[in-house]
Design an enzyme around this catalytic site. Structure first.
Site, short mmCIF file in Angstrom:
data_model
loop_
_atom_site.label_atom_id
_atom_site.label_comp_id
_atom_site.label_asym_id
_atom_site.label_seq_id
_atom_site.Cartn_x
_atom_site.Cartn_y
_atom_site.Cartn_z
N LYS A 1 -8.43 -51.17 16.24
CA LYS A 1 -7.09 -51.70 16.53
C LYS A 1 -6.24 -50.58 17.12
O LYS A 1 -6.03 -49.54 16.48
CB LYS A 1 -6.45 -52.24 15.25
CG LYS A 1 -5.10 -52.91 15.49
CD LYS A 1 -4.58 -53.55 14.22
CE LYS A 1 -3.26 -54.26 14.46
NZ LYS A 1 -2.73 -54.91 13.24
N ASP B 1 4.87 -61.29 7.10
CA ASP B 1 4.37 -61.98 8.30
C ASP B 1 3.14 -62.81 7.92
O ASP B 1 2.14 -62.85 8.64
CB ASP B 1 4.03 -60.97 9.39
CG ASP B 1 3.92 -61.64 10.77
OD1 ASP B 1 4.34 -62.81 10.89
OD2 ASP B 1 3.41 -61.00 11.70
#
Length: 480
Positions: free
Chosen positions: A121, A226
């Site tokens: 990532k 989130d």
């Protein structure tokens, strides 16, 4: 920016040395001067400008000559530095295809030497789709100026720390492998994002599992902030894996309840829209309104932080160790004060008991400071009572105090007159002292405020005949 690692195999050691020099110069410069890059790199045979031209050709640096001749790193150059470091560590050996794109990061497949596939990532803050990082995230904290590369590095470090801690505590998250700069290496999750799933065999169980994860995180002192269908992975066996952690905050955050309720609402809305769980939702809402102890929607106030304190270990947003130290000191001081106050109360009780054992005449004499008052009357009465109560064998000796009583009263009246005259003199002296103190106070106030006496006229000095040329001329004219 698209990651093309083909140019990575053609870069030499000097190229990475100059890239590292530009990175070091960007700590204090937005655009690093070319002279500073040359001094930091210290290539043996020179040629820094030639290497910079090669890096500029591969779009690893950006050239800016508006104010002075300088360079800055691009995201591609930052990617190359992170990948080179991780390859040297032996974390992975090859880079594969891109498997995910987000507003803050890109995800790629990487493989180790033995063929194990991992996920890489790369955080890329500063995109036009998400530039409100300063208001939406707390990466900066007390800092005012920022750089997108530096913010990406902070986000990667934060995500790696949260992922490592949650994995150690048994949460269903990817296994954190390594981290360098803005790059995080983790295990590859064999599943699909929940947003791509159209049908589930047991949607009720999945729904309860997801809500249980939110509550369990809150019990450990963290809120995801989130938690939605885009950050939940599900495999063929309907096992849940949570991803994306840089925005997590502590339960002591000032907006923690709002974040918790928002995560719960996102899950309810998705399952209501995708899997038609409206009846269960309505029943739960009705149950929460009628009976709070029944099966109702999880609330932030009902969650008890009993499982641990990951927010303290990770210094999550909303929690600072300085505040914790101050709170501990305050608690210790409060306990010490409580102990000391209890000791003082015990001492006061003992003193009260001792004082209560004394006769009333002594108490009256203590309470009264003014001569010739009620205390003296008490003294006389006490003395008379003592005299009357004292055993005496003869009647003449018992009558002596009564005969001398008139003398003592007359003497006390004289003493009272003297004391009253002394009191009057003391009052006059006190009045004079107060007048002097008031005058000194007024002078001090006037000096502090800078007050000046008003001048009667602008030409007062001319009238007095002092200090000006006109006055001198007038005096000479009078002499003539």
């Amino acid at each position: 920016m698209k990651l093309d690692v083909n140019a990575l195999r053609y870069l030499a050691k000097d190229d990475f040395r100059v890239l590292t020099a530009v990175e070091m110069g960007m700590r204090n410069h937005e655009i690093v001067p070319a002279e500073l890059v040359d001094r930091i790199a210290r290539l043996k045979h020179g040629g820094t400008y030639k290497v910079l031209r090669n890096l500029l050709k591969n779009k690893l640096v950006h050239h800016d000559a508006t104010k002075y001749d300088g360079y800055r790193l691009t995201y591609l150059g930052y990617d190359f530095l992170a990948i080179k470091t991780l390859v040297n560590r032996g974390v992975f050996a090859s880079v594969g295809r891109q498997i995910g794109v987000g507003k803050e990061s890109d995800i790629f497949e990487v493989a180790t030497e033995d063929g194990t596939v991992l996920a890489m990532k790369l955080h890329r803050l500063g995109r036009t789709s998400f530039r409100a990082v300063k208001s939406k995230r707390d990466y900066l904290r007390h800092r005012r100026s920022f750089n997108w590369l530096y913010l990406s590095r902070l986000a990667a470090l934060k995500e790696f720390a949260f992922m490592k801690a949650l994995g150690d505590h048994g949460f269903p998250v990817p296994a954190a492998v390594d981290c360098n700069r803005h790059c995080v290496i983790m295990s590859l999750v064999q599943g699909y994002p929940l947003v791509q799933v159209k049908e589930l065999q047991n949607p009720d169980d999945v729904f309860d599992t997801i809500l249980g994860l939110i509550v369990r995180l809150a019990e450990h002192g963290l809120i995801h902030c989130d938690f939605n269908e885009f950050n939940i992975m599900i495999d063929d066996d309907e096992k849940i894996t949570v991803i994306d952690f840089p925005q997590m905050v502590s339960v002591s955050h000032r907006n923690a309840q709002m974040f918790f309720d928002r995560d719960i609402e996102c899950i309810y809305k998705f399952f209501n829209k995708r899997f038609n769980l409206t009846s269960e939702k309505n029943e739960e809402q009705a149950g929460s309104e009628s009976d709070d102890e029944g099966n109702s929607r999880p609330s932030f106030l009902s969650v008890k932080k009993t499982a641990g304190s990951l927010d303290k270990e990770l210094a999550a947003s909303g929690y600072t160790r300085k505040e914790q130290v101050e709170m501990d000191k305050y608690i210790e001081e409060d306990a010490e004060r409580h102990d000391s106050s209890s000791d003082d109360d015990d001492d006061d009780d003992d003193n009260d008991k001792d004082d209560s054992a004394e006769p009333d005449c002594n108490l009256a004499s203590r309470d009264s400071d003014v001569p010739g008052t009620f205390s003296e009357e008490n003294e006389t009465s006490c003395s008379s009572e003592k005299r009357l109560e004292s055993p005496s064998g003869d009647n003449g000796e018992a009558m002596k105090p009564l005969e001398s009583e008139g003398k003592t009263l007359s003497q006390k009246d004289d003493n009272n007159d003297d004391d009253s005259s002394e009191d009057a003199d003391e009052e006059e002296e006190d009045a004079e002292l107060t007048k002097q103190l008031n005058k000194q106070r007024k002078k001090a106030i006037a000096a502090a405020s800078g007050r000046r006496r008003p001048v009667s006229s602008r030409n007062a000095c001319k009238d007095k005949g002092k200090g000006t040329m006109n006055s001198k001329i007038q005096r000479q004219a009078c002499q003539w």
